[in-house]
Design an enzyme around this catalytic site. Sequence first.
Site, PDB file in Angstrom:
ATOM      1  N   CYS A   1      36.220  22.254  37.884  1.00  0.00           N
ATOM      2  CA  CYS A   1      35.456  20.985  37.804  1.00  0.00           C
ATOM      3  C   CYS A   1      35.471  20.749  36.192  1.00  0.00           C
ATOM      4  O   CYS A   1      35.936  21.441  35.471  1.00  0.00           O
ATOM      5  CB  CYS A   1      34.069  21.475  38.503  1.00  0.00           C
ATOM      6  SG  CYS A   1      33.318  22.574  37.709  1.00  0.00           S
TER       7      CYS A   1
ATOM      8  N   ARG B   1      22.033  17.250  42.413  1.00  0.00           N
ATOM      9  CA  ARG B   1      22.325  18.493  42.837  1.00  0.00           C
ATOM     10  C   ARG B   1      21.456  19.723  42.268  1.00  0.00           C
ATOM     11  O   ARG B   1      21.531  20.716  43.020  1.00  0.00           O
ATOM     12  CB  ARG B   1      24.033  18.880  42.325  1.00  0.00           C
ATOM     13  CG  ARG B   1      24.687  17.790  43.100  1.00  0.00           C
ATOM     14  CD  ARG B   1      26.322  18.207  42.836  1.00  0.00           C
ATOM     15  NE  ARG B   1      26.267  19.915  42.513  1.00  0.00           N
ATOM     16  CZ  ARG B   1      26.922  20.617  41.833  1.00  0.00           C
ATOM     17  NH1 ARG B   1      27.558  19.890  40.759  1.00  0.00           N
ATOM     18  NH2 ARG B   1      26.922  21.967  41.675  1.00  0.00           N
TER      19      ARG B   1
ATOM     20  N   LYS C   1      17.597  26.786  42.523  1.00  0.00           N
ATOM     21  CA  LYS C   1      18.764  26.669  43.231  1.00  0.00           C
ATOM     22  C   LYS C   1      19.850  27.994  43.179  1.00  0.00           C
ATOM     23  O   LYS C   1      20.334  28.095  44.295  1.00  0.00           O
ATOM     24  CB  LYS C   1      19.562  25.445  42.236  1.00  0.00           C
ATOM     25  CG  LYS C   1      20.924  25.046  42.940  1.00  0.00           C
ATOM     26  CD  LYS C   1      21.812  24.051  42.130  1.00  0.00           C
ATOM     27  CE  LYS C   1      22.431  24.216  40.761  1.00  0.00           C
ATOM     28  NZ  LYS C   1      23.597  24.955  40.893  1.00  0.00           N
ATOM     29  N   ASN C   2      20.008  28.465  42.050  1.00  0.00           N
ATOM     30  CA  ASN C   2      21.207  29.523  42.170  1.00  0.00           C
ATOM     31  C   ASN C   2      20.742  30.928  42.856  1.00  0.00           C
ATOM     32  O   ASN C   2      21.595  31.556  42.929  1.00  0.00           O
ATOM     33  CB  ASN C   2      21.721  29.497  40.744  1.00  0.00           C
ATOM     34  CG  ASN C   2      22.621  28.255  40.203  1.00  0.00           C
ATOM     35  OD1 ASN C   2      22.888  27.582  40.900  1.00  0.00           O
ATOM     36  ND2 ASN C   2      22.749  28.242  38.974  1.00  0.00           N
TER      37      ASN C   2
ATOM     38  N   ARG D   1      37.589  27.246  37.675  1.00  0.00           N
ATOM     39  CA  ARG D   1      36.680  28.303  38.630  1.00  0.00           C
ATOM     40  C   ARG D   1      37.391  29.054  39.373  1.00  0.00           C
ATOM     41  O   ARG D   1      37.361  28.769  40.549  1.00  0.00           O
ATOM     42  CB  ARG D   1      35.717  27.194  39.168  1.00  0.00           C
ATOM     43  CG  ARG D   1      34.859  26.277  38.407  1.00  0.00           C
ATOM     44  CD  ARG D   1      33.814  26.681  37.719  1.00  0.00           C
ATOM     45  NE  ARG D   1      32.725  27.279  38.105  1.00  0.00           N
ATOM     46  CZ  ARG D   1      31.509  26.770  38.747  1.00  0.00           C
ATOM     47  NH1 ARG D   1      31.832  25.538  38.481  1.00  0.00           N
ATOM     48  NH2 ARG D   1      30.672  27.285  39.321  1.00  0.00           N
TER      49      ARG D   1
ATOM     50  N   ASP E   1      24.186  27.680  31.192  1.00  0.00           N
ATOM     51  CA  ASP E   1      23.575  26.513  31.840  1.00  0.00           C
ATOM     52  C   ASP E   1      22.282  25.810  31.121  1.00  0.00           C
ATOM     53  O   ASP E   1      22.030  24.853  31.634  1.00  0.00           O
ATOM     54  CB  ASP E   1      22.955  26.918  33.412  1.00  0.00           C
ATOM     55  CG  ASP E   1      24.130  27.195  34.454  1.00  0.00           C
ATOM     56  OD1 ASP E   1      25.262  26.962  34.201  1.00  0.00           O
ATOM     57  OD2 ASP E   1      23.780  27.786  35.524  1.00  0.00           O
TER      58      ASP E   1
HETATM   59  C1  EPZ Z   1      27.122  30.586  38.632  1.00  0.00           C
HETATM   60  O1  EPZ Z   1      28.602  30.172  38.878  1.00  0.00           O
HETATM   61  C2  EPZ Z   1      26.356  29.595  38.640  1.00  0.00           C
HETATM   62  N1  EPZ Z   1      26.238  28.929  39.941  1.00  0.00           N
HETATM   63  C3  EPZ Z   1      26.640  28.554  37.223  1.00  0.00           C
HETATM   64  O2  EPZ Z   1      25.582  27.638  37.376  1.00  0.00           O
HETATM   65  C4  EPZ Z   1      26.803  29.251  36.019  1.00  0.00           C
HETATM   66  O3  EPZ Z   1      27.020  28.545  34.998  1.00  0.00           O
HETATM   67  C5  EPZ Z   1      27.579  30.469  35.923  1.00  0.00           C
HETATM   68  O4  EPZ Z   1      27.245  31.495  37.324  1.00  0.00           O
HETATM   69  C6  EPZ Z   1      27.459  31.428  35.001  1.00  0.00           C
HETATM   70  O5  EPZ Z   1      26.252  31.545  34.714  1.00  0.00           O
HETATM   71  C7  EPZ Z   1      25.681  29.380  40.684  1.00  0.00           C
HETATM   72  O6  EPZ Z   1      25.160  30.557  40.657  1.00  0.00           O
HETATM   73  C8  EPZ Z   1      25.551  28.744  42.125  1.00  0.00           C
HETATM   74  P1  EPZ Z   1      30.920  33.090  37.327  1.00  0.00           P
HETATM   75  P2  EPZ Z   1      29.703  31.132  39.005  1.00  0.00           P
HETATM   76  O7  EPZ Z   1      31.571  33.514  38.210  1.00  0.00           O
HETATM   77  O8  EPZ Z   1      29.350  32.504  39.691  1.00  0.00           O
HETATM   78  C9  EPZ Z   1      35.054  33.294  35.298  1.00  0.00           C
HETATM   79  C10 EPZ Z   1      25.006  25.180  37.509  1.00  0.00           C
HETATM   80  O9  EPZ Z   1      25.026  24.339  36.658  1.00  0.00           O
HETATM   81  N2  EPZ Z   1      35.740  33.922  36.671  1.00  0.00           N
HETATM   82  O10 EPZ Z   1      29.703  33.849  36.603  1.00  0.00           O
HETATM   83  O11 EPZ Z   1      30.836  30.396  39.647  1.00  0.00           O
HETATM   84  C11 EPZ Z   1      34.683  31.929  35.247  1.00  0.00           C
HETATM   85  O12 EPZ Z   1      35.813  31.017  35.179  1.00  0.00           O
HETATM   86  C12 EPZ Z   1      26.024  26.181  37.562  1.00  0.00           C
HETATM   87  O13 EPZ Z   1      23.822  25.491  38.221  1.00  0.00           O
HETATM   88  C13 EPZ Z   1      36.858  34.388  36.597  1.00  0.00           C
HETATM   89  O14 EPZ Z   1      37.448  34.700  35.696  1.00  0.00           O
HETATM   90  O15 EPZ Z   1      30.147  31.609  37.546  1.00  0.00           O
HETATM   91  C14 EPZ Z   1      33.696  31.813  34.004  1.00  0.00           C
HETATM   92  O16 EPZ Z   1      34.650  31.695  32.863  1.00  0.00           O
HETATM   93  C15 EPZ Z   1      27.423  25.670  36.966  1.00  0.00           C
HETATM   94  N3  EPZ Z   1      37.267  35.072  37.681  1.00  0.00           N
HETATM   95  C16 EPZ Z   1      33.214  33.310  33.898  1.00  0.00           C
HETATM   96  O17 EPZ Z   1      33.869  34.216  34.914  1.00  0.00           O
HETATM   97  C17 EPZ Z   1      36.411  34.913  39.009  1.00  0.00           C
HETATM   98  O18 EPZ Z   1      36.675  35.368  40.098  1.00  0.00           O
HETATM   99  C18 EPZ Z   1      31.654  33.293  34.810  1.00  0.00           C
HETATM  100  O19 EPZ Z   1      31.755  32.469  36.097  1.00  0.00           O
HETATM  101  C19 EPZ Z   1      35.234  34.396  38.681  1.00  0.00           C
HETATM  102  C20 EPZ Z   1      34.779  33.992  37.511  1.00  0.00           C
END
Ligand code: EPZ
Length: 431
Positions: free
Chosen positions: A117, A410, A22-23, A122, A318
């Site tokens: 969420c 999802r 998915k991701n 996020r 995840d």
């Molecule tokens: C991706 O989300 C995945 N989603 C998530 O999977 C996964 O948990 C996550 O990466 C971490 O591996 C998809 O790929 C669609 P991040 P993403 O930006 O990219 C902080 C699932 O269940 N951050 O890597 O949105 C954030 O708050 C989902 O399949 C900032 O501070 O996650 C977090 O603490 C849920 N500022 C960390 O970075 C930003 O601008 C990592 O988040 C962006 C992120």
Amino acid sequence: MEKMVIEGGYPLHGRVRINGAKNAALPIMAACLLTKGTSKLKGIPDLTDVKTLCNILNELGVDTVKCPDGSLEITVKEEKNITAPYDLVRTMRASICVLGPLLGKRGMAKVSIPGGCSIGSRPIDIHIKGIESLGAQVDVKDGYVIATGEKLKGSVVDLGGPYGSTVLGTCNVMMAAVLGEGRTVLENAACEPEVQDLANFLNKAGADISAIGEKNIIIEGVDELNGIEYEIIPDRIEAGTFMIAGAITGGSIVLENDISCHLTSVVNKLREMGVEIQVSAGKEEFNGVKNGECTVKSDGNIKPANITTLPYPGMPTDMQAQFTALLSIANGTSIITERVFPHRFMHVAELNRMGANIRNEDAIAIIKGVPSLSGTTVMASDLRASASLIVAGLVAKGITEIRRLYHIDRGYEKLEDRLTSLGAKIWREKE
Ligand code: EPZ
């Protein structure tokens, strides 16, 4: 509304095929906004998140056609609209991945800001900072991020954040930069296999991206990208979830179409917990990496373990909820530290309702293993929390009912059918 009902206590046996990730699918579908002609994406899982992104792409002038062989054909028909509206974005935070390609191809993007969420806040500040470094002008107004920049310029972009790299932030800036002018270096880029898959897709479509999978990714801007045929990598989180389902029930299962080198941290941790795992290389190649089969065997005696989630190649956040369920029946005390989404512990209260003994303090869960869990009615709060409640239900005594089932659809295609084929007693009912 439907609920999932599980009669626990049946060890899983048999074979199951892992679907496309998915991701990886979501950003690659969004990347089609950058291309001319038609792309044929194979291995796209049948999930509500995929349907949501199809709806957003349709709104943006893109045709999405599901073919009889299961692949998805994506063709950009017109490029006038640049808005991804709130009503479509709010149901899926990953919708933010249209920001980079819209900006890179159409010179402007207006994308509703995804809210927080149940896994925590996020923010998208790093996405914004990244595209600003490429010369885009960004305004945040009325709940939308509005980015403009006719021809983006290559630059050095730091994508590091307080919790490490950002997966979708790296995808967005990469997609914005591929049609930009000159060289872009993405520093502190995310190395997740899904990010690598996106880069491989873009290169096959005509982009010039190197150091894929490394901390500093190099992008040389090109003039255009073309539609291509591409197969999405297998879903490592789905594979890891099945591994835990096999382990928690004391079963013996074989995963087909698994790329176990994407799951090294999960496999090593399961072995440390006493689960037998054997990996064999297969034939199909995904950009030089072979898929294969993975056999998972357990007698149901799970040793305690300490786990810290980290960006790739560390333990994936995840998989944290599913490991929490597994460790809740371990022979001793385990500690889980969540370093990616520090508040991602909504499943703990529900697992405790099933008889687990877990204390959550800040970003840590202390899990005292109990001899058994017992079935009851529980509430899913997000996708991976639902998966953890399902694996817990597979081993719990009696009947477990899981409400708010839409979360599971999802991210896991026909999960109950595939678990049923492995011998589980699991079915859907109207609430
Ligand atoms: C991706 O989300 C995945 N989603 C998530 O999977 C996964 O948990 C996550 O990466 C971490 O591996 C998809 O790929 C669609 P991040 P993403 O930006 O990219 C902080 C699932 O269940 N951050 O890597 O949105 C954030 O708050 C989902 O399949 C900032 O501070 O996650 C977090 O603490 C849920 N500022 C960390 O970075 C930003 O601008 C990592 O988040 C962006 C992120």
